[in-house]
Design a protein around this motif. Structure first.
Motif, short mmCIF file in Angstrom:
data_model
loop_
_atom_site.label_atom_id
_atom_site.label_comp_id
_atom_site.label_asym_id
_atom_site.label_seq_id
_atom_site.Cartn_x
_atom_site.Cartn_y
_atom_site.Cartn_z
N TYR A 128 73.85 44.73 -79.89
CA TYR A 128 73.51 44.28 -81.25
C TYR A 128 73.49 42.75 -81.29
N GLU A 129 72.42 42.19 -81.81
CA GLU A 129 72.35 40.74 -82.01
C GLU A 129 71.68 40.49 -83.35
N GLY A 130 72.40 39.86 -84.25
CA GLY A 130 71.89 39.62 -85.60
C GLY A 130 71.05 38.37 -85.75
N ARG A 131 71.16 37.45 -84.79
CA ARG A 131 70.38 36.20 -84.89
C ARG A 131 68.99 36.40 -84.31
N LYS A 132 68.05 35.63 -84.82
CA LYS A 132 66.71 35.59 -84.25
C LYS A 132 66.58 34.26 -83.53
N PHE A 133 66.30 34.33 -82.24
CA PHE A 133 66.17 33.11 -81.46
C PHE A 133 64.74 32.61 -81.56
N ASP A 134 64.49 31.80 -82.56
CA ASP A 134 63.15 31.25 -82.75
C ASP A 134 63.26 29.75 -82.99
N PRO A 135 62.13 29.06 -83.08
CA PRO A 135 62.18 27.60 -83.24
C PRO A 135 62.92 27.12 -84.48
N ASP A 136 63.13 27.98 -85.48
CA ASP A 136 63.82 27.57 -86.69
C ASP A 136 65.34 27.65 -86.57
N CYS A 137 65.84 28.19 -85.45
CA CYS A 137 67.29 28.28 -85.24
C CYS A 137 67.89 26.89 -85.11
N ILE A 138 69.14 26.79 -85.47
CA ILE A 138 69.86 25.53 -85.27
C ILE A 138 70.12 25.39 -83.78
N LYS A 139 69.67 24.28 -83.21
CA LYS A 139 69.87 24.06 -81.79
C LYS A 139 71.20 23.37 -81.56
N ARG A 140 71.95 23.91 -80.63
CA ARG A 140 73.19 23.28 -80.20
C ARG A 140 73.04 22.99 -78.72
N VAL A 141 73.60 21.89 -78.30
CA VAL A 141 73.56 21.55 -76.88
C VAL A 141 74.73 22.21 -76.19
N GLY A 142 74.47 22.77 -75.03
CA GLY A 142 75.52 23.38 -74.24
C GLY A 142 75.47 22.83 -72.83
N VAL A 143 76.60 22.89 -72.15
CA VAL A 143 76.68 22.46 -70.76
C VAL A 143 76.90 23.68 -69.89
N LEU A 144 76.02 23.85 -68.91
CA LEU A 144 76.14 24.93 -67.95
C LEU A 144 76.78 24.34 -66.70
N ALA A 145 77.99 24.75 -66.40
CA ALA A 145 78.75 24.13 -65.32
C ALA A 145 78.89 25.07 -64.12
N PRO A 146 79.15 24.49 -62.94
CA PRO A 146 79.36 25.31 -61.75
C PRO A 146 80.52 26.26 -61.97
N PRO A 147 80.47 27.43 -61.43
CA PRO A 147 79.51 28.00 -60.49
C PRO A 147 78.44 28.84 -61.19
N LEU A 148 77.85 28.34 -62.27
CA LEU A 148 76.90 29.14 -63.05
C LEU A 148 75.70 29.60 -62.24
N VAL A 149 75.13 28.72 -61.44
CA VAL A 149 73.95 29.10 -60.66
C VAL A 149 74.29 30.29 -59.75
N GLN A 150 75.42 30.20 -59.06
CA GLN A 150 75.83 31.28 -58.17
C GLN A 150 76.15 32.55 -58.96
#
Length: 195
Positions: free
Chosen positions: A49-71
């Motif tokens: 279940y996901e109540g949000r719609k991920f579209d251009p009108d969503c509030i954008k928040r910056v996130g940091v993807l840190a190691p070991p995320l790629v792996q």
């Protein structure tokens, strides 16, 4: 539910796991369940279940993807790293204290800056591709019974065998869980934005 020994807990073939929340944690959980289930010869039904719609009108928040995320994405989940979602690369960090600053080197491991919508959309689409049923509605009620859990939402109801809460600090879902389980919300977290 998933251990280092690659066992899928008590789930049996054709059982249903309901996940509330389609952000990175919920989508990654759904992908993991489908991947590990297939590896073990089990067809686990996953409903997210996901109540949000991920579209251009969503509030954008910056996130940091840190190691070991790629792996983690590529080796554990079997999902290609979303290079197209990356805004910037972070090659090091500075610690500031009074008049001093210390640069921390990451030894070749990069962190990445992305917008939440980009990574959320990417992982949710990968979950769909794996066969996860994504229901676009907010959860309104949760009830536990001796052999099942029933979730009611804006788009109808679903019965499952296991419930996974990956809803962050969503107050509505947290209140629903507090009514029927010992779960209690954590104290609010505060973010400090710096440049």
């Amino acid at each position: 539910m998933i251990s280092k020994s690659n066992k899928l807990g008590p789930l049996q073939d054709s059982q249903t796991v309901i996940i509330i929340g389609g952000g990175p944690a919920g989508s990654s959980c759904a992908i993991s369940l489908k991947t590990l289930g297939r590896r073990l010869g089990k067809d686990i039904n996953v409903i997210l279940y996901e109540g949000r719609k991920f579209d251009p009108d969503c509030i954008k928040r910056v996130g940091v993807l840190a190691p070991p995320l790629v792996q983690t994405l590529e080796e554990t989940l079997g999902v290609p790293f979303p290079c197209q979602a990356i805004e910037r690369k972070i090659v090091g960090y500075y610690l500031h204290s009074g008049d001093a600053k210390i640069r921390l080197y990451m030894g070749g491991n990069l962190s990445y800056v992305t917008h939440n919508i980009a990574i959320d959309t990417y992982l949710l689409e990968k979950a769909r591709e794996m066969g996860v049923t994504v229901l676009p509605g907010r959860v309104e009620e949760i009830n536990f019974y001796s052999s099942k859990v029933v979730v009611k939402s804006e788009v109808g109801g679903t019965e499952g065998d296991v419930l996974v809460g990956a809803f962050g600090l969503d107050a509505t879902t947290a209140a629903s869980l507090e009514k029927v389980t010992p779960y209690r919300r954590p104290k609010p977290l505060y973010s400090i934005i710096t440049k």
